[in-house]
Design a protein around this motif. Structure first.
Motif, PDB file in Angstrom:
ATOM      1  N   SER A  47     -34.599   1.207 -17.404  1.00  0.00           N
ATOM      2  CA  SER A  47     -34.377   0.029 -18.257  1.00  0.00           C
ATOM      3  C   SER A  47     -34.601   0.286 -19.748  1.00  0.00           C
ATOM      4  CB  SER A  47     -35.223  -1.152 -17.778  1.00  0.00           C
ATOM      5  OG  SER A  47     -36.597  -0.854 -17.825  1.00  0.00           O
ATOM      6  N   PRO A  48     -35.523   1.190 -20.175  1.00  0.00           N
ATOM      7  CA  PRO A  48     -35.633   1.454 -21.622  1.00  0.00           C
ATOM      8  C   PRO A  48     -34.364   2.034 -22.229  1.00  0.00           C
ATOM      9  CG  PRO A  48     -37.617   2.191 -20.499  1.00  0.00           C
ATOM     10  CD  PRO A  48     -36.618   1.861 -19.428  1.00  0.00           C
ATOM     11  N   ALA A  49     -33.482   2.610 -21.397  1.00  0.00           N
ATOM     12  CA  ALA A  49     -32.226   3.170 -21.903  1.00  0.00           C
ATOM     13  C   ALA A  49     -31.089   2.151 -21.914  1.00  0.00           C
ATOM     14  CB  ALA A  49     -31.812   4.380 -21.068  1.00  0.00           C
ATOM     15  N   VAL A  50     -31.295   1.002 -21.269  1.00  0.00           N
ATOM     16  CA  VAL A  50     -30.237  -0.011 -21.163  1.00  0.00           C
ATOM     17  C   VAL A  50     -30.289  -0.921 -22.385  1.00  0.00           C
ATOM     18  CG1 VAL A  50     -29.301  -1.889 -19.771  1.00  0.00           C
ATOM     19  CG2 VAL A  50     -30.363   0.082 -18.658  1.00  0.00           C
ATOM     20  N   PHE A  69      -3.678 -17.796 -38.857  1.00  0.00           N
ATOM     21  CA  PHE A  69      -5.099 -18.107 -38.931  1.00  0.00           C
ATOM     22  C   PHE A  69      -5.896 -16.911 -38.410  1.00  0.00           C
ATOM     23  CE2 PHE A  69      -4.070 -19.164 -34.574  1.00  0.00           C
ATOM     24  CZ  PHE A  69      -5.195 -18.794 -33.857  1.00  0.00           C
ATOM     25  N   ALA A  70      -7.142 -16.854 -38.846  1.00  0.00           N
ATOM     26  CA  ALA A  70      -8.077 -15.832 -38.372  1.00  0.00           C
ATOM     27  C   ALA A  70      -9.348 -16.533 -37.927  1.00  0.00           C
ATOM     28  CB  ALA A  70      -8.373 -14.818 -39.467  1.00  0.00           C
ATOM     29  N   GLN A  71      -9.867 -16.116 -36.790  1.00  0.00           N
ATOM     30  CA  GLN A  71     -11.055 -16.741 -36.225  1.00  0.00           C
ATOM     31  C   GLN A  71     -12.027 -15.670 -35.759  1.00  0.00           C
ATOM     32  OE1 GLN A  71     -10.196 -19.344 -32.957  1.00  0.00           O
ATOM     33  NE2 GLN A  71     -12.345 -19.894 -32.608  1.00  0.00           N
ATOM     34  N   GLU A  72     -13.308 -15.876 -36.056  1.00  0.00           N
ATOM     35  CA  GLU A  72     -14.334 -14.941 -35.628  1.00  0.00           C
ATOM     36  C   GLU A  72     -14.752 -15.268 -34.195  1.00  0.00           C
ATOM     37  OE1 GLU A  72     -16.465 -11.549 -36.669  1.00  0.00           O
ATOM     38  OE2 GLU A  72     -15.301 -12.724 -38.078  1.00  0.00           O
ATOM     39  N   VAL A  73     -14.625 -14.282 -33.306  1.00  0.00           N
ATOM     40  CA  VAL A  73     -14.965 -14.469 -31.904  1.00  0.00           C
ATOM     41  C   VAL A  73     -16.122 -13.545 -31.554  1.00  0.00           C
ATOM     42  CG1 VAL A  73     -14.140 -14.330 -29.527  1.00  0.00           C
ATOM     43  CG2 VAL A  73     -12.598 -15.101 -31.331  1.00  0.00           C
ATOM     44  N   GLN A  74     -17.099 -14.068 -30.832  1.00  0.00           N
ATOM     45  CA  GLN A  74     -18.255 -13.275 -30.443  1.00  0.00           C
ATOM     46  C   GLN A  74     -18.252 -12.995 -28.944  1.00  0.00           C
ATOM     47  OE1 GLN A  74     -21.700 -15.431 -31.878  1.00  0.00           O
ATOM     48  NE2 GLN A  74     -21.475 -14.590 -33.942  1.00  0.00           N
ATOM     49  N   GLY A  75     -18.811 -11.883 -28.568  1.00  0.00           N
ATOM     50  CA  GLY A  75     -18.929 -11.517 -27.158  1.00  0.00           C
ATOM     51  C   GLY A  75     -20.129 -10.615 -26.970  1.00  0.00           C
ATOM     52  N   ASN A  76     -20.443 -10.339 -25.719  1.00  0.00           N
ATOM     53  CA  ASN A  76     -21.560  -9.426 -25.478  1.00  0.00           C
ATOM     54  C   ASN A  76     -21.354  -8.681 -24.166  1.00  0.00           C
ATOM     55  OD1 ASN A  76     -22.434 -11.825 -23.807  1.00  0.00           O
ATOM     56  ND2 ASN A  76     -24.158 -10.461 -23.431  1.00  0.00           N
ATOM     57  N   GLY A  77     -22.073  -7.606 -24.032  1.00  0.00           N
ATOM     58  CA  GLY A  77     -22.009  -6.784 -22.831  1.00  0.00           C
ATOM     59  C   GLY A  77     -23.229  -5.895 -22.778  1.00  0.00           C
ATOM     60  N   SER A  78     -23.145  -4.864 -21.968  1.00  0.00           N
ATOM     61  CA  SER A  78     -24.262  -3.947 -21.773  1.00  0.00           C
ATOM     62  C   SER A  78     -23.815  -2.519 -22.041  1.00  0.00           C
ATOM     63  CB  SER A  78     -24.809  -4.053 -20.339  1.00  0.00           C
ATOM     64  OG  SER A  78     -25.198  -5.374 -20.041  1.00  0.00           O
ATOM     65  N   GLY A  79     -24.762  -1.635 -22.107  1.00  0.00           N
ATOM     66  CA  GLY A  79     -24.494  -0.213 -22.263  1.00  0.00           C
ATOM     67  C   GLY A  79     -25.775   0.541 -21.961  1.00  0.00           C
ATOM     68  N   ASN A 198     -22.800  -7.987 -17.657  1.00  0.00           N
ATOM     69  CA  ASN A 198     -23.198  -6.749 -16.977  1.00  0.00           C
ATOM     70  C   ASN A 198     -22.273  -5.592 -17.341  1.00  0.00           C
ATOM     71  OD1 ASN A 198     -24.567  -8.483 -14.352  1.00  0.00           O
ATOM     72  ND2 ASN A 198     -25.503  -6.552 -14.970  1.00  0.00           N
ATOM     73  N   SER A 199     -21.088  -5.891 -17.821  1.00  0.00           N
ATOM     74  CA  SER A 199     -20.102  -4.852 -18.111  1.00  0.00           C
ATOM     75  C   SER A 199     -20.680  -3.790 -19.034  1.00  0.00           C
ATOM     76  CB  SER A 199     -18.858  -5.470 -18.759  1.00  0.00           C
ATOM     77  OG  SER A 199     -18.176  -6.293 -17.858  1.00  0.00           O
ATOM     78  N   GLY A 200     -20.529  -2.538 -18.637  1.00  0.00           N
ATOM     79  CA  GLY A 200     -21.012  -1.417 -19.426  1.00  0.00           C
ATOM     80  C   GLY A 200     -22.383  -0.937 -19.048  1.00  0.00           C
ATOM     81  N   GLY A 201     -23.097  -1.704 -18.221  1.00  0.00           N
ATOM     82  CA  GLY A 201     -24.423  -1.290 -17.788  1.00  0.00           C
ATOM     83  C   GLY A 201     -24.350  -0.238 -16.698  1.00  0.00           C
TER      84      GLY A 201
END
Length: 349
Positions: A47-50, A69-79, A198-201
């Motif tokens: 887990s310290p590496a995740v 138009f331009a819109q700022e989109v946010q997302g998140n994942g893992s690695g 969870n993607s990328g974990g």
């Protein structure tokens, strides 16, 4: 009148035959304790590496009145960190096209990350942070996996840091179409629960070795999740770090690893005991032009033995693009050699 005894109360109620259970653990309890300790040990080490990855993208488009138009989109994942100097492996779809990438470590530190390389065809990408005292995960060998063995997924679903789920390797040799449209072969199927984020974990063994990169779930199903095998990632990482992309030859075959009958191996004097079963042939591809058929088993390319899909990918380098090659296959009981002309892989191949 029915009486209800509340568990956890201070009642001294006890009747004959209702004595405290023996404190000596049963065989089943010992197995469960061993299982729990194995998972705890893996989580403490890995887990310290995740990491949690937050990204920003610029979404551009046109409204009905034809105004852009331009819109700022946010997302998140893992690695997960795989080298002590800050290289991180994740999914391409997590960071592709990002204008800003920020990484949060398990100890709370946050760093801006730079894109190093991206390969949508395998849904893998490498990013990097510059930070001291980093812990790197150990990479295992996905070729040695067996269906039924323990699989542990660590990631950050919905932003919840270091979430752990467990299951088994449900199946091997699956094919899954990446967002680029290309089939990713030899995918690992697991029932370790995965959710958005969870993607990328990492998908990890009971020995704490990463054997897959969690990549996708079937939303309409339960317990059907997929990971890109770490052996595929090992092959991709070097070129991504060096060139920022992975250049490959293309023949247009979707396949999976299959064992070969011992009598076939001996009869044809093969140096491999497995091969790549052609389960789909792309229209107008080099494979179709060469005469490859669904059901054929690839066992060699240019005198290089092909025992699995990783072998085929390794041989299909950019150096062989446009160079006439010899593809050795098994068709029913015959061994045939087809002449094939690999092309350069295109983003949408």
């Amino acid at each position: 009148m029915t009486r209800i005894l509340q568990l956890g109360s201070n009642s001294n109620f006890e009747t004959e035959g209702m004595r405290s259970p023996a404190t000596t653990p049963t065989a089943d309890e010992q197995l469960l304790d061993a299982y729990s300790q194995a998972v705890i040990s893996v989580v403490e080490n890995v887990s310290p590496a995740v990491v949690n990855i937050d990204v920003q993208r610029q979404l551009r488009g046109r409204r009905s009145n034809n105004q852009s138009f331009a819109q700022e989109v946010q997302g998140n994942g893992s690695g997960f960190i795989f080298t002590g100097d800050g290289y991180i492996l994740t999914n391409s779809h997590v960071v592709h096209g990002a204008s800003k990438i920020e990484v949060a470590l398990s100890d709370g530190r946050r760093f801006l990350a730079e894109m190093i390389g991206d390969d949508p065809d395998t849904d893998l990408a490498v990013i990097r942070i510059h930070a001291p005292n980093l812990v790197a995960a150990r990479l295992g060998d996905s070729q040695s996996l067996r269906s039924g063995q323990l699989a542990i997924a660590i990631g950050n679903p919905y932003g919840f840091q270091t979430t752990v789920t467990t299951g088994v390797v449900s199946a091997l040799g699956r094919s899954f179409r990446s967002r680029s449209g290309r089939l990713i072969d030899n995918i690992i199927q697991t029932d370790a629960a995965l959710n958005p984020g969870n993607s990328g974990g990492p998908l990890v063994t009971s020995h704490g070795e990463v054997i897959g990169v969690n990549t996708a779930v079937i939303m309409s199903a339960q317990g059907i999740c997929f990971a890109v095998p770490i052996n595929t990632a090992k092959m991709i990482i070097g070129p991504l770090i060096k060139e920022g992309k992975f250049r490959r030859g293309y023949i247009g075959v979707g396949g999976q690893n299959v064992p070969l009958p011992r009598r076939v191996v001996l009869f044809h004097e093969l140096s491999v005991e497995s091969g790549v079963l052609a389960i789909s042939i792309e229209p107008n591809s080099p494979a179709q032009t060469a005469g490859l058929r669904e059901g054929d088993v690839i066992v060699g390319l240019n005198n290089q033995p092909i025992a699995n899909i990783d072998d085929l990918h390794k041989v299909l380098t950019h150096e062989g693009v446009g160079v006439r090659s010899q593809l050795t296959i098994l068709r029913r009981s015959e061994k045939l050699v087809l002449s094939i002309l690999p092309e350069e892989s295109k983003p949408n191949d």
